[in-house]
Design a protein around this motif. Structure first.
Motif, PDB file in Angstrom:
ATOM      1  N   THR A 420       9.151 -14.743 -47.095  1.00 22.85           N
ATOM      2  CA  THR A 420       8.247 -15.901 -47.173  1.00 22.85           C
ATOM      3  C   THR A 420       8.788 -17.074 -46.375  1.00 22.85           C
ATOM      4  OG1 THR A 420       7.582 -15.203 -49.385  1.00 22.85           O
ATOM      5  CG2 THR A 420       7.050 -17.463 -48.750  1.00 22.85           C
ATOM      6  N   GLU A 421      10.087 -17.299 -46.438  1.00 27.80           N
ATOM      7  CA  GLU A 421      10.672 -18.429 -45.719  1.00 27.80           C
ATOM      8  C   GLU A 421      10.480 -18.269 -44.214  1.00 27.80           C
ATOM      9  OE1 GLU A 421      15.147 -20.185 -45.270  1.00 27.80           O
ATOM     10  OE2 GLU A 421      14.351 -20.042 -47.339  1.00 27.80           O
ATOM     11  N   ASP A 453       2.765 -30.298 -45.365  1.00 26.86           N
ATOM     12  CA  ASP A 453       3.402 -29.336 -46.267  1.00 26.86           C
ATOM     13  C   ASP A 453       2.363 -28.685 -47.183  1.00 26.86           C
ATOM     14  OD1 ASP A 453       5.763 -30.094 -45.107  1.00 26.86           O
ATOM     15  OD2 ASP A 453       6.458 -31.299 -46.813  1.00 26.86           O
ATOM     16  N   ALA A 457       1.281 -24.721 -47.285  1.00 23.51           N
ATOM     17  CA  ALA A 457       1.350 -23.992 -48.559  1.00 23.51           C
ATOM     18  C   ALA A 457       0.009 -23.355 -48.890  1.00 23.51           C
ATOM     19  CB  ALA A 457       1.779 -24.941 -49.674  1.00 23.51           C
ATOM     20  N   THR A 461      -0.679 -19.342 -48.975  1.00 23.69           N
ATOM     21  CA  THR A 461      -1.061 -18.789 -50.282  1.00 23.69           C
ATOM     22  C   THR A 461      -2.346 -17.980 -50.156  1.00 23.69           C
ATOM     23  OG1 THR A 461       0.040 -20.585 -51.488  1.00 23.69           O
ATOM     24  CG2 THR A 461      -1.700 -19.381 -52.658  1.00 23.69           C
ATOM     25  N   THR A 472       2.092 -13.707 -53.166  1.00 23.76           N
ATOM     26  CA  THR A 472       3.029 -14.827 -53.262  1.00 23.76           C
ATOM     27  C   THR A 472       2.268 -16.144 -53.311  1.00 23.76           C
ATOM     28  OG1 THR A 472       4.785 -13.659 -52.100  1.00 23.76           O
ATOM     29  CG2 THR A 472       4.885 -16.056 -52.048  1.00 23.76           C
ATOM     30  N   VAL A 474       2.834 -19.992 -52.427  1.00 27.32           N
ATOM     31  CA  VAL A 474       3.717 -20.879 -51.672  1.00 27.32           C
ATOM     32  C   VAL A 474       3.464 -22.306 -52.118  1.00 27.32           C
ATOM     33  CG1 VAL A 474       4.412 -21.666 -49.379  1.00 27.32           C
ATOM     34  CG2 VAL A 474       3.658 -19.306 -49.705  1.00 27.32           C
ATOM     35  N   THR A 475       4.518 -23.037 -52.410  1.00 26.00           N
ATOM     36  CA  THR A 475       4.390 -24.423 -52.862  1.00 26.00           C
ATOM     37  C   THR A 475       4.717 -25.394 -51.742  1.00 26.00           C
ATOM     38  OG1 THR A 475       6.685 -24.589 -53.590  1.00 26.00           O
ATOM     39  CG2 THR A 475       5.063 -23.718 -55.179  1.00 26.00           C
ATOM     40  N   LYS A 478       8.420 -25.865 -51.421  1.00 23.65           N
ATOM     41  CA  LYS A 478       9.103 -24.823 -50.653  1.00 23.65           C
ATOM     42  C   LYS A 478       8.964 -25.083 -49.156  1.00 23.65           C
ATOM     43  CE  LYS A 478      11.086 -20.775 -49.958  1.00 23.65           C
ATOM     44  NZ  LYS A 478      12.535 -20.582 -50.209  1.00 23.65           N
ATOM     45  N   THR A 481      11.267 -27.831 -48.049  1.00 20.18           N
ATOM     46  CA  THR A 481      12.654 -27.369 -47.938  1.00 20.18           C
ATOM     47  C   THR A 481      12.880 -26.680 -46.592  1.00 20.18           C
ATOM     48  OG1 THR A 481      12.821 -27.084 -50.327  1.00 20.18           O
ATOM     49  CG2 THR A 481      14.402 -25.881 -48.970  1.00 20.18           C
ATOM     50  N   VAL A 482      11.950 -25.813 -46.200  1.00 17.03           N
ATOM     51  CA  VAL A 482      12.085 -25.109 -44.925  1.00 17.03           C
ATOM     52  C   VAL A 482      11.985 -26.087 -43.763  1.00 17.03           C
ATOM     53  CG1 VAL A 482      11.073 -23.339 -43.432  1.00 17.03           C
ATOM     54  CG2 VAL A 482      11.193 -22.963 -45.900  1.00 17.03           C
TER      55      VAL A 482
END
Length: 494
Positions: A420-421, A453, A457, A461, A472, A474-475, A478, A481-482
């Motif tokens: 996912t990342e 972001d 996400a 998603t 999955t 995705v938030t 998250k 962060t990436v």
């Protein structure tokens, strides 16, 4: 005074008289040249070399006019339009487009048209290079298991379409019954390094683009001119990936480009190249430095260009949704040394501020960032679906199936589901180089997406919760962060 006036008028008429004589002798010369092609004597006999696309037979060169025997077999056979989509093509020589025929002016062609005994339909052939009723169609109607023979003389140089002309004519053409015949001038065309044969066609199926299984022809869509597929050489990806045409830096490439139709006009363009020469509509007139050339249904063009830098150059119908949504996309892969004077690649990457250099930050309300309300997963999927339609649809298609040999699938994607990342990073930073998705290699460029972001996400998603992926969620946290991590350097493979 009368005599002087007459003399003056006679002198005034002399230029007109010279012009009339010039045009008379010019026309007489052209008529004589045409007559020469009618009466030119032939020497010997040979069987024509026929080739399947994208290849062409050897150049004619300076050979004498001859008796040229063409053996063409019609085959009705099932093929693949795109991964998982079967279609029954009607073909000249077992390929779409049909076999390339190469002749010269003055040749006497003995044409043998054979209809394979396993076929179900009668067929014939209309060659636009033929001067005669139906272009040969009236002499060539042939039932399955039979053969027809007819003769014609090539009296006009140029690149010509041939096609089936059996009723309903449009249906026979729409099933792939078209090809090109080249009539070279005396002495042949100037030599080039690489020659290729490409032909565009529009196809009409009962199911929509990508709908799996065997798809029959849809006459209603054909009449409305609403094709599901617009492709080069009979199928999506026929001139892409491992099947791309190739060249080396410094070589001159000549493409014999045809348009079988049956309905659409082609706006042929090679992204990143300029045509040095275009034989307009396949004839004698040459245009130079052309970006995009129109090719009518049932018409052709000869384009030539020298490749100066390496890379993958994309061939398209510049009616651009046909390229990225219906299949009219091919590739020319060029190898060789780079030339930074002609093309530097990226030399700088920075921030684009259309408001001016003084505005460096997003505006804030009361000194605090605007808060975004958290969405439920169904709300994310709904928002992501709308975003996907605006940002991802053109390359990855409505059901995530991608474009074979060009853009990878998102449906049931092992590449996507494994990390996912990495998927988030691809949306944020773009992706280039070779990757393997579901066992197939892709080598293209995905540009970074200018999304927040929350938008990244939402769209991921939606993708993860569609088309058999692993669901999955995705938030935005998250993604944030990436985004904070250093941008990875592009690598050759993933």
């Amino acid at each position: 005074m009368k005599t002087n006036f007459s003399i003056r008028n006679r002198y005034r008429l002399l230029p007109l008289l010279f012009m009339a004589l010039f045009f008379f002798f010019s026309c007489s010369k052209k008529e004589k040249e045409a007559q020469d092609y009618h009466d030119i004597k032939i020497e010997g006999q040979k069987e024509a070399e026929l080739t399947a696309p994208p290849f062409v037979p050897k150049p004619v060169g300076d050979r004498a006019a001859t008796k040229l025997v063409v053996n063409m077999e019609i085959k009705e056979e099932e093929g693949e339009m795109v991964d998982g989509v079967k279609y029954t093509y009607w073909t000249f020589g077992g390929s779409v487009p049909g076999s390339f025929i190469r002749t010269r002016v003055g040749d006497e062609v003995e044409f043998h048209l054979k209809n394979h005994p396993d076929n179900k339909m009668p067929h014939n052939i209309d060659l636009h290079a033929v001067t005669g009723p139906g272009g040969g169609a009236t002499s060539s109607l042939v039932a399955p298991g039979h053969e027809k023979v007819f003769n014609f003389k090539t009296i006009n140089p140029g690149l010509y379409v041939y096609h089936c002309a059996t009723a309903p004519v449009g249906m026979h053409i729409a099933n792939g019954m078209y090809g090109l015949i080249l009539v070279e001038p005396e002495g042949g065309l100037p030599p080039v390094d690489k020659e290729y044969y490409i032909m565009q066609g529009d196809f009409y199926t009962k199911g929509a683009y990508g709908e799996q299984g065997s798809q029959p022809f849809d006459m209603n869509k054909a009449i409305k001119e609403q094709p599901d597929y617009v492709v080069f050489n009979g199928k999506v990806g026929a001139v892409a990936g491992d099947k791309a045409i190739t060249a080396k830096v410094g070589e001159t490439v000549r493409i014999y480009m045809g348009n079988g139709g049956p309905n659409l006009v082609s706006s042929f363009h090679v992204i990143g190249e300029i045509f040095d020469k275009v034989h307009i509509e396949g004839g004698d007139m040459i245009n130079e430095n052309v970006q995009t050339t129109l090719i009518p249904a049932g018409g052709s063009a000869i384009v030539e260009f020298k490749v100066d830098v390496p890379g993958t150059f994309i061939l398209v119908d510049h009616s651009i949704f046909r390229a990225f949504n219906k299949g009219a996309l091919g590739m020319l892969k060029v190898e060789g040394e780079e030339n930074k004077k002609i093309y530097s690649g990226t030399t700088q990457e920075g921030i684009y501020l259309p408001e001016g250099g003084t505005i460096q930050n997003m505006p804030k309300e009361n000194g605090t960032a605007k808060k975004v309300a958290a969405k439920t997963v169904p709300e994310q999927i709904k928002s992501g679906k709308e975003l996907y339609g605006r940002t991802c649809f053109a390359c990855h298609q409505s059901e995530g199936q991608g474009v074979p040999n060009a853009f990878p699938p998102l449906a049931k994607s092992d590449f996507l589901n494994a990390n996912t990342e990495r998927a988030i990073g691809a949306v944020l930073n773009g992706l280039s180089g070779e990757i393997t998705v579901n066992g197939k290699k892709f080598n293209n460029v995905m540009t970074s997406q200018n999304l927040t972001d929350e938008e990244v996400a939402d769209v991921l998603t939606y993708v993860y919760n569609s088309w058999g992926n692993n669901k999955t969620v995705v938030t935005a946290a998250k993604v944030k962060t990436v985004r904070a991590k250093p941008t990875p350097k592009p690598v050759a493979s993933h």
